[in-house]
Scaffold this active site. Structure first.
Site, PDB file in Angstrom:
ATOM      1  N   HIS A  74       0.845  -1.203   0.000  1.00  0.00           N
ATOM      2  CA  HIS A  74       0.000   0.000   0.000  1.00  0.00           C
ATOM      3  C   HIS A  74       0.881   1.254   0.000  1.00  0.00           C
ATOM      4  O   HIS A  74       0.626   2.203  -0.736  1.00  0.00           O
ATOM      5  CB  HIS A  74      -0.869   0.063   1.271  1.00  0.00           C
ATOM      6  CG  HIS A  74      -1.915  -0.995   1.382  1.00  0.00           C
ATOM      7  ND1 HIS A  74      -2.039  -1.812   2.484  1.00  0.00           N
ATOM      8  CD2 HIS A  74      -2.913  -1.371   0.537  1.00  0.00           C
ATOM      9  CE1 HIS A  74      -3.063  -2.632   2.321  1.00  0.00           C
ATOM     10  NE2 HIS A  74      -3.614  -2.389   1.146  1.00  0.00           N
TER      11      HIS A  74
ATOM     12  N   ARG B 215      -2.221  -6.115  -8.197  1.00  0.00           N
ATOM     13  CA  ARG B 215      -0.971  -6.846  -7.985  1.00  0.00           C
ATOM     14  C   ARG B 215      -0.774  -7.912  -9.047  1.00  0.00           C
ATOM     15  O   ARG B 215       0.266  -8.019  -9.671  1.00  0.00           O
ATOM     16  CB  ARG B 215      -0.984  -7.523  -6.599  1.00  0.00           C
ATOM     17  CG  ARG B 215      -0.940  -6.547  -5.451  1.00  0.00           C
ATOM     18  CD  ARG B 215      -1.373  -7.173  -4.183  1.00  0.00           C
ATOM     19  NE  ARG B 215      -2.771  -7.619  -4.273  1.00  0.00           N
ATOM     20  CZ  ARG B 215      -3.484  -8.074  -3.279  1.00  0.00           C
ATOM     21  NH1 ARG B 215      -2.935  -8.218  -2.096  1.00  0.00           N
ATOM     22  NH2 ARG B 215      -4.739  -8.429  -3.446  1.00  0.00           N
TER      23      ARG B 215
ATOM     24  N   LYS C  35     -16.296  -7.286   8.025  1.00  0.00           N
ATOM     25  CA  LYS C  35     -17.163  -7.442   9.188  1.00  0.00           C
ATOM     26  C   LYS C  35     -16.365  -7.523  10.487  1.00  0.00           C
ATOM     27  O   LYS C  35     -16.732  -6.958  11.482  1.00  0.00           O
ATOM     28  CB  LYS C  35     -18.045  -8.670   9.028  1.00  0.00           C
ATOM     29  CG  LYS C  35     -19.169  -8.369   8.065  1.00  0.00           C
ATOM     30  CD  LYS C  35     -20.192  -9.488   7.961  1.00  0.00           C
ATOM     31  CE  LYS C  35     -21.171  -9.184   6.853  1.00  0.00           C
ATOM     32  NZ  LYS C  35     -21.003 -10.013   5.682  1.00  0.00           N
TER      33      LYS C  35
ATOM     34  N   SER D  16      -2.840  -7.680   3.054  1.00  0.00           N
ATOM     35  CA  SER D  16      -3.105  -7.492   4.483  1.00  0.00           C
ATOM     36  C   SER D  16      -3.530  -8.819   5.106  1.00  0.00           C
ATOM     37  O   SER D  16      -3.172  -9.134   6.250  1.00  0.00           O
ATOM     38  CB  SER D  16      -4.218  -6.461   4.692  1.00  0.00           C
ATOM     39  OG  SER D  16      -3.810  -5.211   4.227  1.00  0.00           O
TER      40      SER D  16
END
Ligand code: PNS
Length: 161
Positions: A19, A92, A43, A130
């Site tokens: 990022h 990516r 969530k 991530s």
């Protein structure tokens, strides 16, 4: 409309070197870059919205034209409120393309004025996500070179909780 303004939305749970690489590249292309964290994208995020914003603010300090914000609801509504014409997303690998294409075309349908610009991170981050970073942290794998040191420290603390 601010032609110099671009937004870079995402979950950033947490921000990775991939990022950050993209943020650096985009900050050189646009006069002002707003990195904006989605409030409800996932969530059960590992980090709270505030933690994700704090980490992003810390690691984007070297870039004076980069700001960090949050948004709720539709991204196109947020972009409209800000007056942004450009939406930056990173791709990516080809596997990202299908989802990104769907999202870009849906956003275009909702707001034809908003242009999605795809950018490529450095090749060494092309497998980084991530999700994998969180998994490595939980299982005790090395995070060196994958996330900024401040984020690595936060991950260590988080998994020790
Ligand atoms: O980092 P991510 O999780 O890939 O980011 C996805 C994100 C937050 C950019 C996307 O889920 C989003 O834009 N959510 C806001 C709701 C919205 O506008 N949905 C319609 C997209 S077509």
């Amino acid at each position: 409309m601010d032609s110099k303004l671009a937004i870079y939305p995402g979950s950033f749970d947490p921000v990775t070197n991939g990022h950050l690489d993209l943020i650096e590249r985009a900050s050189k292309l646009f006069g002002r870059l707003v990195v904006t964290v989605a409030r409800n994208a996932e969530k059960a995020p590992m980090f709270t919205l505030q933690e994700r914003v704090e980490m992003l603010r810390e690691v984007t300090q070297p870039f004076p034209n980069v700001e960090v914000d949050t948004f709720d609801g539709l991204l196109v509504d947020y972009a409209r409120r800000l007056g942004a014409r450009v939406l930056v997303r990173g791709i990516r690998a080809i596997s990202d393309y299908e989802y990104e294409l769907q999202m870009a075309l849906m956003n275009r349908r909702l707001e034809p004025q908003l242009e999605t610009v795809f950018m490529l991170p450095a090749v060494e981050y092309s497998y980084l996500s991530s999700h994998l970073v969180r998994e490595l942290a939980v299982l005790g794998g090395s995070l060196s070179g994958l996330v900024p040191p401040a984020v690595e420290q936060r991950l260590r603390i988080k998994v020790a909780d």
